[in-house]
Scaffold this motif. Structure first.
Motif, PDB file in Angstrom:
ATOM      1  N   LYS A 127       0.807  -1.223   0.000  1.00  0.00           N
ATOM      2  CA  LYS A 127       0.000   0.000   0.000  1.00  0.00           C
ATOM      3  C   LYS A 127       0.841   1.275   0.000  1.00  0.00           C
ATOM      4  CE  LYS A 127      -2.797   3.088   2.659  1.00  0.00           C
ATOM      5  NZ  LYS A 127      -3.469   3.416   3.923  1.00  0.00           N
ATOM      6  N   GLY A 233      -9.456   0.991   2.954  1.00  0.00           N
ATOM      7  CA  GLY A 233      -9.213  -0.319   3.533  1.00  0.00           C
ATOM      8  C   GLY A 233      -8.817  -0.214   4.992  1.00  0.00           C
ATOM      9  N   THR A 253      -5.614  -5.652   4.427  1.00  0.00           N
ATOM     10  CA  THR A 253      -6.087  -5.542   3.050  1.00  0.00           C
ATOM     11  C   THR A 253      -6.555  -4.124   2.773  1.00  0.00           C
ATOM     12  OG1 THR A 253      -6.818  -7.851   3.075  1.00  0.00           O
ATOM     13  CG2 THR A 253      -7.653  -6.458   1.298  1.00  0.00           C
ATOM     14  N   HIS A 254      -6.102  -3.584   1.657  1.00  0.00           N
ATOM     15  CA  HIS A 254      -6.500  -2.250   1.202  1.00  0.00           C
ATOM     16  C   HIS A 254      -6.826  -2.354  -0.286  1.00  0.00           C
ATOM     17  CE1 HIS A 254      -6.297   1.496   3.583  1.00  0.00           C
ATOM     18  NE2 HIS A 254      -6.388   2.125   2.413  1.00  0.00           N
ATOM     19  N   LEU A 255      -7.602  -1.411  -0.782  1.00  0.00           N
ATOM     20  CA  LEU A 255      -7.969  -1.402  -2.196  1.00  0.00           C
ATOM     21  C   LEU A 255      -7.541  -0.087  -2.850  1.00  0.00           C
ATOM     22  CD1 LEU A 255     -11.651  -2.744  -1.994  1.00  0.00           C
ATOM     23  CD2 LEU A 255      -9.578  -4.071  -2.498  1.00  0.00           C
ATOM     24  N   ALA A 396      -6.974  -7.571   8.731  1.00  0.00           N
ATOM     25  CA  ALA A 396      -7.888  -7.417   7.597  1.00  0.00           C
ATOM     26  C   ALA A 396      -9.326  -7.598   8.045  1.00  0.00           C
ATOM     27  CB  ALA A 396      -7.546  -8.425   6.506  1.00  0.00           C
ATOM     28  N   VAL A 408     -14.431  -5.320   1.704  1.00  0.00           N
ATOM     29  CA  VAL A 408     -13.126  -4.933   2.255  1.00  0.00           C
ATOM     30  C   VAL A 408     -13.265  -3.530   2.812  1.00  0.00           C
ATOM     31  CG1 VAL A 408     -10.701  -4.431   1.745  1.00  0.00           C
ATOM     32  CG2 VAL A 408     -11.832  -6.363   0.625  1.00  0.00           C
ATOM     33  N   GLY A 409     -12.775  -3.312   4.022  1.00  0.00           N
ATOM     34  CA  GLY A 409     -12.889  -1.965   4.559  1.00  0.00           C
ATOM     35  C   GLY A 409     -12.322  -1.832   5.942  1.00  0.00           C
ATOM     36  N   ASN A 425     -16.666   0.749   3.992  1.00  0.00           N
ATOM     37  CA  ASN A 425     -16.336  -0.519   3.332  1.00  0.00           C
ATOM     38  C   ASN A 425     -16.636  -0.423   1.849  1.00  0.00           C
ATOM     39  OD1 ASN A 425     -16.042  -1.474   6.045  1.00  0.00           O
ATOM     40  ND2 ASN A 425     -16.577  -3.539   5.357  1.00  0.00           N
TER      41      ASN A 425
END
Length: 477
Positions: A127, A233, A253-255, A396, A408-409, A425
Motif C-alpha cells: 500500500k 481499507g 487488506t486495502h484497495l 484485515a 473490504v474496509g 467498506n
C-alpha cells in the motif's frame, strides 16, 4: 443515622440513573451490561456511562450535520442510480446479490458503480508505495482521512512528502482522528499548517488519555488524489503496519480504486471534512467525470456511523452472511459479533454453507481477544471452521461469499464498528477481483492453525472465566 442517609442516597442514585439508562431504549444486552456496571461501581460506573455510553453526543453530532447541503450529493448519487436502472446487464451480473445492492442504496445512499478498476493490496509494503507515488504525482489536490497517523519514520516520511507538494502549490487537506492521531498532531500540526496545508481534527476530546477507548471515533482510512485514484481499507499510517513492532508481520487488506468509485469515496471524505472543519466546499469541483475503465469492475462504497439513520455496514454483513449459498469466508481481527450476526453465522453453517473464520492468534487488545474466544466454541459446534493466524498479526476486515462478492474496509465484526465508530467498506461484485481476495484468504489459512472443537473444549476454568467476564462486557467494547 449517617449510614442510613448514605444508603438512601446510594439507592436513590442507582435508581435514578437506572431509569435514564432504561429510557435510552438500547438493546437488552447493552442495557443489562450498563446496569451491571452501575450497580457494582455506582459512582465510577456513572462516570463511565457519561463518557462512553450516553447517546446525547450522537444526537448532538447528528444535528450538527443537518446544515450540510446535500443537494449536490443527491445529484451525484441519483446520476449513478439512474444509469444503473437503465443498465440491465448489471442486474444480470449481480444475480441473487441484487437485493444487497438495493439495500445499500436505501440504507447508505451507496450507488453501485460499474466503471472501475480495482487493485487489491495485501499489506502495508504494497500500500505505502502506491500511496506515496499518488502523492508525488498529485497536481491538483491531496485529501487524506486516517484514524491513526503515527509520529514515526513512516509518518514523518508522509509529512515530508506533503510539505514538498504544498510548496509546489498542491491543495492538501488532512482529516485525522483526535484520539488515534493525537501524538502526530501535537508534533506536526503547526509545521503543516504553516506550509498552507489544511488540517482538521475529527471530534476533539479534552482528555485524550481518559478517552482513548471512547466511542464515536473516525475509523476510516481514505486517500483521494486529484479525483482519479482512491485508497480505502484497513491500513493506517505507521511503522507497525510494516511489521516493525512487537506484533511482527502485519497482514491487512486495502484497495486501490480507479473510476467512478473514486467519486463515491470522495463524497464520504468531503462530508466528513465539512463536518469536522465547517469549510464549505463545492462538491462538483471535486467529482470529475471519470475516464472509461475497460476492466468494468462493479463496486459499491458504503459508509456508516453514529450519524446515520441505519446501521448500514451491520446490515451489509448480515445480508452477506444470510445470502451465502455455498461458501462464506471471514477475516476479522476483533470478533465480537452480537446476537444477530452470531445467529446468522450459526444458521449458515448449519445449513451446509462452508463457513470459515480467521482471527489473530496474537492479541493487541487482550479483553477483546478474550471476548472473541468466548464465541468460538458455539460457532464451531454449528460447523464453522476457525483458524488462528500464526505469521504475525492479521488486521484485515474481509467477507467473501460464494466466490462472487467481497467486502473490504475498516469495519470489524463487533459492536463498536457497527454502532459507535465512523466506518467505510467497499463491496466488490466482480469475480476476478473477488478471486484475488479469496486466494489471499486461503494463503492466510495456510499461515494459520485450525482450532478443533474437541481440543478447544479442554480450556482451563480460569481461561473460561476470563472469556466469560470479557463477553459480559462485550456490548460495551
Amino acid at each position: 443515622m449517617n449510614f442510613e442517609w448514605w444508603t438512601v442516597l446510594y439507592i436513590g442514585f442507582v435508581l435514578f440513573f437506572s431509569v435514564i439508562i432504561l429510557l435510552e431504549r438500547r438493546s437488552p444486552p447493552k442495557t443489562v451490561a450498563w446496569l451491571f456496571v452501575l450497580a457494582f461501581l455506582p459512582y465510577l460506573g456513572f462516570l463511565f456511562y457519561m463518557l462512553f455510553g450516553r447517546n446525547w453526543r450522537k444526537k448532538r453530532w447528528v444535528r450538527a450535520k443537518q446544515p450540510i447541503e446535500y443537494s449536490q450529493v443527491e445529484n451525484a448519487i441519483n446520476h449513478y442510480t439512474d444509469r444503473l436502472m437503465a443498465d440491465r446487464t448489471a442486474h444480470y451480473a449481480l444475480g441473487s446479490k441484487d437485493r444487497l445492492m438495493y439495500m445499500l442504496i436505501q440504507s447508505a445512499s451507496a450507488p453501485l458503480t460499474t466503471n472501475n478498476k480495482v487493485t487489491v493490496l495485501k499489506d502495508a509494503s504494497e500500500k505505502y508505495p502506491v500511496l506515496f507515488d499518488m502523492i508525488k504525482k498529485a497536481e491538483g489536490y491531496i485529501h487524506l482521512e486516517y484514524y491513526i497517523i503515527r509520529d514515526d519514520k513512516t509518518g514523518r516520511h508522509l509529512v515530508d512528502l506533503l510539505l514538498e507538494k504544498a510548496a509546489q502549490g498542491v491543495e492538501i487537506r488532512v482529516l485525522y482522528d483526535a484520539v488515534g492521531s493525537s501524538a502526530f498532531a501535537r508534533k506536526h500540526k503547526d509545521s503543516l499548517q504553516r506550509a498552507g496545508i489544511k488540517l482538521s481534527s475529527f471530534l476533539p476530546v479534552r482528555i485524550p488519555v481518559l478517552n482513548s477507548g471512547l466511542n464515536y471515533r473516525n475509523h476510516r482510512k481514505i486517500a483521494v488524489v486529484d479525483g482519479r485514484k482512491a485508497l480505502v481499507g484497513g491500513i493506517n499510517i505507521g511503522d507497525e503496519y510494516l511489521g516493525l513492532k512487537e506484533l511482527g508481520y502485519w497482514r491487512d487488506t486495502h484497495l486501490l480504486l480507479e473510476g467512478d468509485a473514486v467519486n463515491a469515496v470522495h463524497i464520504i471524505f468531503l462530508l466528513d471534512w465539512f463536518f469536522a472543519s465547517e469549510e464549505e466546499i463545492n462538491l462538483v469541483d471535486y467529482l470529475p467525470k471519470q475516464e472509461p475503465k475497460p476492466e468494468g469492475h462493479y463496486v459499491q462504497v458504503a459508509a456508516s456511523g453514529p450519524d446515520t439513520e441505519w446501521e448500514s455496514i451491520h446490515q451489509m454483513y448480515f445480508s452477506i452472511i444470510t445470502s451465502a449459498e455455498n461458501s462464506l469466508y471471514i477475516t476479522s481481527p476483533y470478533f465480537v459479533p452480537g446476537d444477530s450476526i452470531l445467529m446468522a453465522l450459526k444458521t449458515a453453517a448449519l445449513s451446509g454453507v462452508d463457513v470459515r473464520l480467521i482471527i489473530p492468534s496474537k492479541p493487541d487488545h487482550k479483553i477483546v481477544h478474550w471476548a472473541s474466544h468466548s464465541y468460538l466454541e458455539e460457532v464451531m459446534e454449528a460447523g464453522v471452521r476457525v483458524y488462528l493466524y500464526q505469521k504475525g498479526f492479521i488486521h484485515a476486515k474481509v467477507l467473501i461469499a460464494d466466490g462472487s462478492i467481497a467486502s473490504v474496509g475498516t469495519a470489524n465484526m463487533d459492536e463498536r464498528s457497527f454502532n459507535h465508530n465512523f466506518e467505510v467498506n467497499a463491496l466488490i461484485y466482480s469475480r476476478e477481483v473477488v478471486e484475488d481476495i479469496e486466494e489471499q484468504f486461503f494463503q492466510d489459512i495456510r499461515d494459520s492453525r485450525e482450532l478443533f472443537l474437541e481440543v478447544y473444549r479442554r480450556k482451563t476454568l480460569f481461561r473460561r472465566l476470563k472469556e466469560s467476564l470479557a463477553r459480559l462486557l462485550s456490548p460495551l467494547l
